[in-house]
Scaffold this motif. Structure first.
Motif, PDB file in Angstrom:
ATOM      1  N   UNK A 110     -31.626 -45.604  17.017  1.00  0.00           N
ATOM      2  CA  UNK A 110     -32.201 -44.512  16.948  1.00  0.00           C
ATOM      3  C   UNK A 110     -31.362 -43.375  17.433  1.00  0.00           C
ATOM      4  N   UNK A 111     -30.540 -43.709  18.491  1.00  0.00           N
ATOM      5  CA  UNK A 111     -29.642 -42.577  18.994  1.00  0.00           C
ATOM      6  C   UNK A 111     -28.645 -42.333  17.947  1.00  0.00           C
ATOM      7  N   UNK A 112     -28.055 -43.206  17.328  1.00  0.00           N
ATOM      8  CA  UNK A 112     -27.095 -42.715  16.269  1.00  0.00           C
ATOM      9  C   UNK A 112     -27.601 -41.997  15.028  1.00  0.00           C
ATOM     10  N   UNK A 113     -28.887 -42.606  14.582  1.00  0.00           N
ATOM     11  CA  UNK A 113     -29.451 -41.525  13.610  1.00  0.00           C
ATOM     12  C   UNK A 113     -29.861 -40.047  14.140  1.00  0.00           C
ATOM     13  N   UNK A 114     -30.389 -40.090  15.374  1.00  0.00           N
ATOM     14  CA  UNK A 114     -30.303 -38.875  15.911  1.00  0.00           C
ATOM     15  C   UNK A 114     -29.316 -37.771  15.758  1.00  0.00           C
ATOM     16  N   UNK A 115     -28.206 -38.266  16.361  1.00  0.00           N
ATOM     17  CA  UNK A 115     -27.001 -37.579  16.440  1.00  0.00           C
ATOM     18  C   UNK A 115     -26.593 -37.221  15.184  1.00  0.00           C
ATOM     19  N   UNK A 133     -42.270 -43.393  24.887  1.00  0.00           N
ATOM     20  CA  UNK A 133     -42.912 -42.116  24.431  1.00  0.00           C
ATOM     21  C   UNK A 133     -42.097 -41.187  24.162  1.00  0.00           C
ATOM     22  N   UNK A 134     -40.980 -40.818  25.128  1.00  0.00           N
ATOM     23  CA  UNK A 134     -39.969 -39.938  24.925  1.00  0.00           C
ATOM     24  C   UNK A 134     -38.926 -40.388  23.804  1.00  0.00           C
ATOM     25  N   UNK A 135     -38.980 -41.513  23.486  1.00  0.00           N
ATOM     26  CA  UNK A 135     -38.073 -41.879  22.158  1.00  0.00           C
ATOM     27  C   UNK A 135     -38.936 -41.629  21.073  1.00  0.00           C
ATOM     28  N   UNK A 136     -40.244 -42.005  21.189  1.00  0.00           N
ATOM     29  CA  UNK A 136     -40.827 -41.884  19.948  1.00  0.00           C
ATOM     30  C   UNK A 136     -41.129 -40.587  19.581  1.00  0.00           C
ATOM     31  N   UNK A 137     -41.182 -39.593  20.539  1.00  0.00           N
ATOM     32  CA  UNK A 137     -41.339 -38.154  20.151  1.00  0.00           C
ATOM     33  C   UNK A 137     -40.101 -37.285  20.324  1.00  0.00           C
TER      34      UNK A 137
END
Length: 682
Positions: free
Chosen positions: A617-622, A668-672
């Motif tokens: 998730x972190x890689x995709x977000x970055x 919750x923070x990650x999902x949002x």
């Protein structure tokens, strides 16, 4: 007398305002139709024809009844247990005896009911009042009074026609008795026209009065003639829809002729000549195939003549001094460099509470430089463009044609030898001027445009001049939407918070309005994305997080849309909402959690899956792969469902409870991170 017939209403007036003629005529007709519909004198499927010329507002409605049928109405009276005298009085009031009343059970008890026959509306009795009420309700900013009476309207009225079929509907409108006499063309008809039947109105006016009464028909005829004349030249007309509407409101029997002017005037910037011809003379400039202005134009005359040479020569003679003025202003303006005009802006008030135009330019220069620096654009060019951006307000050409501000600044900057990027930014910093307008092109131009709009927004919000209701005298909604469009459509890597902070920098007395302005811009963004096809839930899911970079919002919205299409989406969105409610109830949410404190297999399974998923998730977000990031959440559905099926978050053991709350906070923070998924649950 026929029970149903066409109803014609016409007001003969002095010359009506051309820019509002079409709107006035349509509003007038619709208001009368609406009133007649309410009293059942016309059917909802009625045929309506609206007419408008420079000296008349009119309409005709087919199948209008002379009178509406009576109807039975129920009138609720006193309670059934009321004194007999009260019940008898109620009955007498409605022409009945007490025995003729009925009983009706209601939630508040049994009441007496009277069935009465209500007389249907009569056209002759109400038409005058309906017409006058419709006229008073028209969107007219300023009315006139004429003669010795009290009548008021946008222009003096000279005649009223109200025909129902062949007969006159009696009555007076604004002090003038209705009849069947109307007027034809001001120059091509020297006698009054007696209308025989309402159905003959349009044809009789055209044949006997040389008037094309229908605005739409007249507009279509002018358009046809313009295109034919352009083909004969041969030339192009360019964009002319707005002028076509205005000219249609100025003539009754149009005829198009072609004229020309001295080619020497083409040395003046074409925008000046085009505006002069369109705005002052209502001419249609002509262009070659490449879009270059020709020394030719089309005239829409109010009358056809066998030999139009005197009309053409007269118009050519009239336009010459206008073009001479434009050339004079252009030549005189170029004698003074833009940079030498800037200090004189100290004498021009921008706003009583916000200082002069020079102070505004100084603020814009600082802000444009800061924005350019963030965009890695040429800071010196951005600051130079901002410094010169308002100098053309002091030129003769812009004084004559305020619409050319920025446009003339570009021409004068190029004449002064300024870099082309500076000159272009001077013109483009006003963009977008209206919905659908082009955006500033270069990063330098974007920096100056943002500085211009943000300075205006910050200043006017800071002094309490935010738009209220429909009022927006300073165009702040347009400015805020311009900021949104530039950031989004140019995909600029700028943080809205930083831009707003920069606009308020050095003005602490105004800074109380920062949050209000930020919310105002987000509201414009909501409307913008809704207009671009995103649902209210999709937009709210992203915008409720107050995303800092507006340029990334389209990617976020596409990700939300892709996530919504997943079969797991509804369940995960509902779980997300449930988690949010738990966290609100918990109040204090620990920043971390310990998987070693988890005792149930379902919570361990969810935590393990989450831990494994988080790096992806972190890689995709970055990488700004928001769609991929949200889609990967689908793997959480099964463990999330199992968690809420088996795990009691609010465990009696405070350590276990705090650990579970901390875990849900992380989840919750990650999902949002991209959008508040709970907003997708209706």
């Amino acid at each position: 007398m026929a029970e149903k017939a066409t109803l014609l209403v016409e007001l003969l007036t002095e010359e009506l305002p051309p820019k509002s003629l079409r709107a006035l005529s349509e509003a007038f007709a619709e208001r009368v139709v609406s009133a007649l519909l309410k009293v059942q004198l016309v059917a909802p499927s009625r045929a309506l024809a609206v007419y408008a010329t420079p000296r008349r507002l009119a309409f005709s409605i087919a199948e209008v009844a002379a009178s509406a049928p009576g109807r039975e109405s129920e009138v609720t009276g006193p309670p059934a247990n009321a004194p007999a005298q009260a019940i008898a009085g109620f009955a007498r009031k409605h022409g009945l005896s007490a025995e003729q009343l009925e009983r009706r059970d209601t939630p508040k008890g049994t009441v007496m009911l009277a069935r009465v026959r209500v007389k249907g509306a009569v056209l002759d009795e109400l038409l005058t009042g309906v017409v006058e009420a419709a006229l008073k309700a028209l969107p007219i900013p300023k009315v006139m009074r004429w003669g010795s009476g009290d009548a008021q309207f946008v222009r003096p009225i000279h005649g009223v026609v109200m025909l129902h079929g062949e007969r006159i509907v009696p009555g007076s409108v604004l002090g003038i008795a209705a009849g069947r006499s109307t007027a034809g063309h001001r120059f091509l008809c020297d006698h009054a026209i007696e209308l025989k039947r309402a159905d003959d109105y349009e044809s009789q006016l055209k044949n006997a009065g040389n008037v094309i009464a229908s605005f739409a028909a007249r507009r279509a005829e002018i358009d046809r003639q313009l295109k034919s004349a352009a083909v004969r030249e041969p030339a192009d007309l360019g964009g002319y829809a707005d002028l076509l509407d205005e000219v249609t409101a100025l003539v009754e029997y149009p005829q198009v002729y072609a004229g020309g002017f001295d080619r020497a005037f083409l040395e003046v910037p074409p925008e000046c000549l085009i505006l002069t011809m369109r705005q002052n003379q209502k001419y249609f400039p002509l262009f070659d195939g490449a879009g270059h202005l020709l020394a030719r134009f089309l005239i829409v005359s109010n009358m056809p003549v066998a030999d139009p040479r005197h009309i053409i020569a007269g118009n050519e003679r009239v336009v010459r001094p206008r073009l001479e003025d434009a050339r004079f202003f252009y030549n005189q303006d170029r004698k003074v460099r833009l940079e030498t005009r800037v200090p004189q802006l100290a004498k021009v008030v921008y706003h009583g509470k916000l200082g002069t135009q020079l102070q505004r330019v100084e603020r814009m220069q600082l802000l444009a430089g800061a924005v350019a620096r963030q965009l890695q654009a040429d800071v010196a060019l951005a600051e130079r463009a901002a410094w010169l951006s308002k100098a053309d307000l002091l030129t003769g050409m812009v004084g004559e044609f305020p619409e050319l501000q920025g446009v003339m600044g570009r021409y004068y900057a190029l004449h002064d030898g300024e870099p082309r990027e500076v000159a272009d930014a001077i013109e483009q910093h006003y963009r977008p001027r209206f919905a659908g307008d082009a955006l500033p092109e270069s990063s330098v131009a974007c920096a100056v445009a943002l500085a211009d709009k943000l300075d205006a927004l910050a200043g006017l919000f800071g002094i309490g001049q935010a738009p209220t209701g429909e009022r927006d005298p300073f165009g702040l909604r347009r400015a805020a939407l311009g900021v949104v469009r530039i950031l989004v459509e140019r995909q600029l890597p700028l943080r809205l918070f930083d831009l707003i902070n920069g606009a308020f920098e050095g003005r602490p007395e105004l800074s109380k309005a920062q949050v209000e302005l930020q919310n105002f811009i987000y509201e414009r963004a909501r409307g913008y994305f809704r207009e671009h096809g995103y649902s209210a839930n999709e937009v709210e899911a992203v915008l409720c997080l107050n995303p800092t970079e507006l340029g990334l919002i389209p990617k976020q919205l596409e990700a939300v849309r892709a996530f919504s299409a997943l079969p797991e989406a509804e369940s995960l969105a509902a779980a997300n909402k449930r988690i949010g409610n738990i966290l609100k109830q918990a109040g204090n949410v620990p920043a971390e959690f310990d998987i070693g404190l988890m005792v149930l297999p379902e919570e361990k399974s969810l935590a393990t899956t989450f831990k494994l998923l988080q790096p992806d998730l972190d890689r995709a977000f970055s990488a700004l792969n928001y769609t991929g990031a949200l889609k990967s959440l689908a793997s959480l559905k099964a463990p999330v469902d199992a968690f809420f099926d088996k795990v009691m978050v609010m465990d009696k053991d405070p350590r276990v409870r705090a650990n579970r709350i901390g875990f849900l906070g992380k989840l919750h923070g990650t999902m949002n991170r991209i959008a508040d998924l709970s907003k997708l649950v209706t």
